[in-house]
Design an enzyme around this catalytic site. Structure first.
Site, PDB file in Angstrom:
ATOM      1  N   SER A 686       0.973  -1.240  -0.062  1.00  0.00           N
ATOM      2  CA  SER A 686      -0.113  -0.035  -0.208  1.00  0.00           C
ATOM      3  C   SER A 686       0.833   1.419  -0.084  1.00  0.00           C
ATOM      4  O   SER A 686       0.403   2.461  -0.005  1.00  0.00           O
ATOM      5  CB  SER A 686      -0.798   0.006   1.001  1.00  0.00           C
ATOM      6  OG  SER A 686      -0.297  -0.026   2.272  1.00  0.00           O
ATOM      7  N   LYS A 729      -6.204   2.744   8.916  1.00  0.00           N
ATOM      8  CA  LYS A 729      -5.209   3.731   8.274  1.00  0.00           C
ATOM      9  C   LYS A 729      -6.018   4.998   8.493  1.00  0.00           C
ATOM     10  O   LYS A 729      -5.209   5.938   8.586  1.00  0.00           O
ATOM     11  CB  LYS A 729      -5.160   3.336   6.783  1.00  0.00           C
ATOM     12  CG  LYS A 729      -4.130   2.112   6.696  1.00  0.00           C
ATOM     13  CD  LYS A 729      -3.981   1.827   5.059  1.00  0.00           C
ATOM     14  CE  LYS A 729      -3.105   0.325   4.863  1.00  0.00           C
ATOM     15  NZ  LYS A 729      -3.015  -0.047   3.554  1.00  0.00           N
TER      16      LYS A 729
END
Length: 793
Positions: A686, A729
């Site tokens: 990511s 996140k």
């Protein structure tokens, strides 16, 4: 033909032959013999009538009644008859004296008895006199030890043997009294070398002495065991008499109690029959025997397990909702799942229990949630920690053949619960390990599989136990560390972490009242202002859960308790704690004031990362140096993250002109990408989009927009792929006081789990390509094409 020097012929000397069965004589021996065979009797009578000595030799085959020449050994002894005595059955008892060795030269068969021609065998003195005397003395010493240790030779034999002279005579005397097999004695008889004979005698004596020592040790051990067994039987009988005098129960009462407990346990038919058979075996065993103790322990485990006892569920949804809200703040998914289960149980007769897996960082309340679920359902609660377990026997138990064998932790906990339908928590399931002793995760498959746990088999019990009514709850910090086969059998409920607003509510509703009570204080003595709680959360506890927050609140309460005790009766009421009071009590804050990143620098990109402890921000730095166009990666990056950096670098090289960079920017320049905190391993796909922003920012010498973070996996063609851990996140970005987050379009479905207060303070921008990301972050690249409006007709 040359004559053998150790043989002296006796020409014309024909002696009667007397074959012997399993008897080997040596010169100098005076022994009694029984003679019963007809030809042997005639040979003895011939010797007595003519005065000739007899020749005695041993048969090779003791079963032969009339041995032929090939069935006789070549070497024997010449012997004189000293005394005869005839028995009532016609047999003769002889007392003979062997005089010297001799070898058969020829057998002369006769009608009534056989005769032989022999040659005398003389010993060869093939060593010095001193050496032979030393060997003879050594052999005599070994023989004395042999006589002293064993009981096969009378010690009186040693008296005349000590007066013998001559090594050969001493060797023959020892062989005469030495207990050996016939073939070994015959081999000694055939030796003509005095030194070789003495050496062979010493070797055989040492062997027999070693065997006698082993026999003595073995007999001593058996004697001690026998004495110990007799002592135990005596003490056991005394104990029985004392128990009878005191009116205690005897063994029959114990067996009766076991049978009564079996009838009351409500066992299945197969288990009941197995238990009764074991009780019958135990009844026949001698008391206090080791096997009896093992069988008794096995029977007690069988009768103590909850085969039919169960608690009745309270299916009041309103009460269950109240209990769950009292114990935990938030966690709507978990609470909804419990209420759904109770609703199904109220409508259906099914007793099958679900298997929940609570996945989240430490301190979010996974373990304590199990107790709340048990209280809401009015069930018993048991917990087993699986962290660090490597042995499969910890789950399935040990075989009863091992000393100290026990059932596995599953059945031990079921016994402790006392019911067949508890709430069973398997904590830290992601920390199981496997080694040469087996894989405990594989053993858990039968426990957690609803289709198999009706007949769970423990190695110790060796009978099936029903686990299908158990409400299993497992916990884990990292879902990816759990074996896939186990995850497939569980319903995963993710608890990503708490927002600052949730932490503040948890502190006010749960943590502060509990710590104040445990510290012995009152609400008048301890009161936190909202600013104090915010300071604790922001400056002292930067975490996904509330465990450290609970510790810091307890730390504050302890310091206030010390002040209260030190005042000794003075007024203990104090004003509410503010921000400065927290700094005074706890000292300097371990966490710096969070920089909202209002300023940004060229070559820096902000990414978002998922960790087992919750989400975190990731600062990525890039610097250009003169070199050969290489890409350098530092910061303890994993293989996947290195591949993302390579993909980002290749994408920018292929599309440099589109973003205002020279097409050959890499010639003469090295690109160095670094992720700080190099001691911490980092991996995952990511970070590709953040690395791309960092490299392009360094190339353009243009800073990215402040307060911006990005996550998403990239491809070489510039596509942005979805990633996991979106909630963690976004919460990390919120904790870091960022203002905007770029998220792949495919992750839009994950936004429904984001708390409303976080969504109101963060701008979530959904993007599909790297062009969108770089245009928003750096203002680079071609402008987005607008769709032309069609005219209506």
């Amino acid at each position: 033909m040359a004559r053998n020097p150790d043989m002296s012929p006796m020409n014309g000397n024909r002696l009667p032959l007397l074959p012997m069965k399993d008897v080997v004589l040596f010169p100098g021996m005076v022994v009694p013999l029984m003679v019963g065979r007809q030809r042997s009797l005639v040979a003895v009578e011939e010797s007595l009538a003519t005065g000739k000595p007899l020749f005695l030799c041993t048969q090779r085959d003791a079963s032969a009644e009339e041995p032929q020449r090939e069935q006789l050994y070549d070497v024997g002894v010449r012997a004189d008859v000293l005394q005869t005595l005839r028995g009532p059955d016609g047999a003769l008892k002889l007392v003979i004296e062997a005089t010297e060795r001799a070898r058969i030269r020829r057998v002369i068969p006769g009608p009534d008895f056989d005769e032989v021609q022999i040659a005398r065998i003389e010993h060869r003195e093939d060593a010095s006199a001193d050496e032979l005397n030393a060997l003879a003395r050594t052999a005599m010493g070994h023989f004395e030890n042999y006589v002293r240790m064993g009981q096969r030779v009378s010690p009186e034999v040693l008296v005349p043997m000590r007066s013998l002279e001559g090594p050969a005579i001493i060797a023959d005397a020892i062989c005469a009294h030495f207990s050996l097999k016939p073939d070994e004695r015959q081999a000694l008889l055939e030796l003509t070398s005095t030194r070789e004979l003495l050496e062979r005698v010493c070797t055989l004596l040492l062997r027999e002495i070693d065997l006698l020592q082993i026999e003595q040790r073995t007999n001593e051990r058996f004697r001690q065991q026998s004495e110990q067994g007799g002592r135990e039987r005596y003490l056991q009988e005394q104990l029985r008499i004392i128990q009878q005098e005191l009116g205690a129960k005897d063994g029959s009462d114990e067996i009766g109690d076991l049978r009564a407990r079996v009838e009351a346990a409500g066992m299945p038919k197969e288990v009941r029959e197995r238990t009764l058979r074991e009780i019958t075996r135990y009844e026949r065993m001698p008391p206090l025997s080791p096997e009896g103790a093992m069988t008794q322990a096995y029977i007690e485990w069988l009768v103590d397990l909850p085969w039919s006892a169960r608690t009745k569920d309270k299916l009041d949804l309103a009460r269950a909702q109240k209990v769950l809200d009292e114990d935990h703040y938030g966690l709507p998914k978990v609470k909804d799942r419990i209420l759904e289960f109770l609703a199904v149980r109220k409508l259906s007769k099914s007793t099958r229990g679900p298997v929940l897996c609570l996945v989240g960082p430490p301190g979010v309340g996974k373990t304590s949630l199990g107790k709340s679920i048990a209280r809401a359902m009015d069930r018993k609660f048991v917990r087993v920690s699986l962290g660090g377990i490597r042995d499969e026997a910890e789950i399935r138990g040990h075989r009863r053949t091992y000393i100290g064998a026990l059932p596995g932790r599953i059945l031990q906990s079921m016994k402790r619960a006392g019911v067949i339908n508890p709430v069973f928590m398997l904590d830290e399931i992601d920390k199981l390990n496997a080694d040469f002793r087996g894989d405990p995760a594989s053993a858990l498959l039968e426990v957690l599989d609803p289709e198999q746990n009706r007949a769970f088999s423990d190695h110790y019990l060796e009978v099936d136990f029903d686990l299908h009514e158990v409400f299993f709850i497992t916990t884990a910090n990292n879902e990816f560390e759990i074996p896939e086969a186990l995850v497939d059998r569980m319903e995963v409920v993710r608890i990503p972490g708490y927002t600052p607003y949730e932490k503040k509510s948890i502190a006010e509703l749960f943590l502060i009242p509990r710590q104040v009570k445990e510290s012995g204080l009152t609400e008048a003595q301890v009161k936190f202002t909202p600013e104090a709680i915010d300071t604790l959360i922001a400056r002292y506890t930067r975490e996904a859960g509330v465990r450290e927050l609970d510790r810091q609140i307890a730390n504050v309460c302890r310091k206030i308790a010390r002040e209260v005790v030190s005042k000794k009766g003075k007024s203990t009421t104090r004003k509410p704690l503010g921000r400065d009071d927290i700094f005074t009590l706890l000292g300097p804050a371990p966490q710096l004031e969070i920089d909202p990143l209002t300023k940004s620098e060229p070559g820096v990109g902000i990414g978002l990362a998922w960790t087992p402890d919750g989400g975190d921000t990731l600062t990525i730095e890039t610097t250009l140096t003169r070199g050969k166009g290489e890409l350098k990666l530092t910061g303890h990056l994993g293989e996947v993250m290195q591949e993302s950096a390579q993909a980002a670098f290749t994408f920018l090289r292929a599309n440099a002109k589109r973003f205002g960079v020279k097409g050959d920017f890499w010639k003469g320049n090295d690109v160095h990408v670094h992720v700080p905190e190099g001691a911490i391993p980092k991996d995952g796909p990511s970070a590709g989009s953040a690395i791309t922003i960092s490299i392009l920012s360094a190339l353009l010498q243009r800073a990215a927009k402040p307060g911006l973070a990005v996550t998403g996996e990239i491809t070489l063609r510039g596509r942005l792929l979805p990633v996991g851990g979106v909630k963690e996140k976004i919460l990390a970005a919120h904790r870091a006081k960022l203002t905007r987050v770029l998220l792949p379009q495919a992750n839009q479905k994950d936004l429904v789990d984001i708390p409303a207060e976080v969504m109101s303070e963060l701008e979530i921008i959904l993007v599909t390509t790297l062009d969108d990301v770089l245009r928003i972050a750096l203002g680079a690249g071609p402008p987005r094409k607008r769709k032309r409006k069609r005219k209506r007709t």
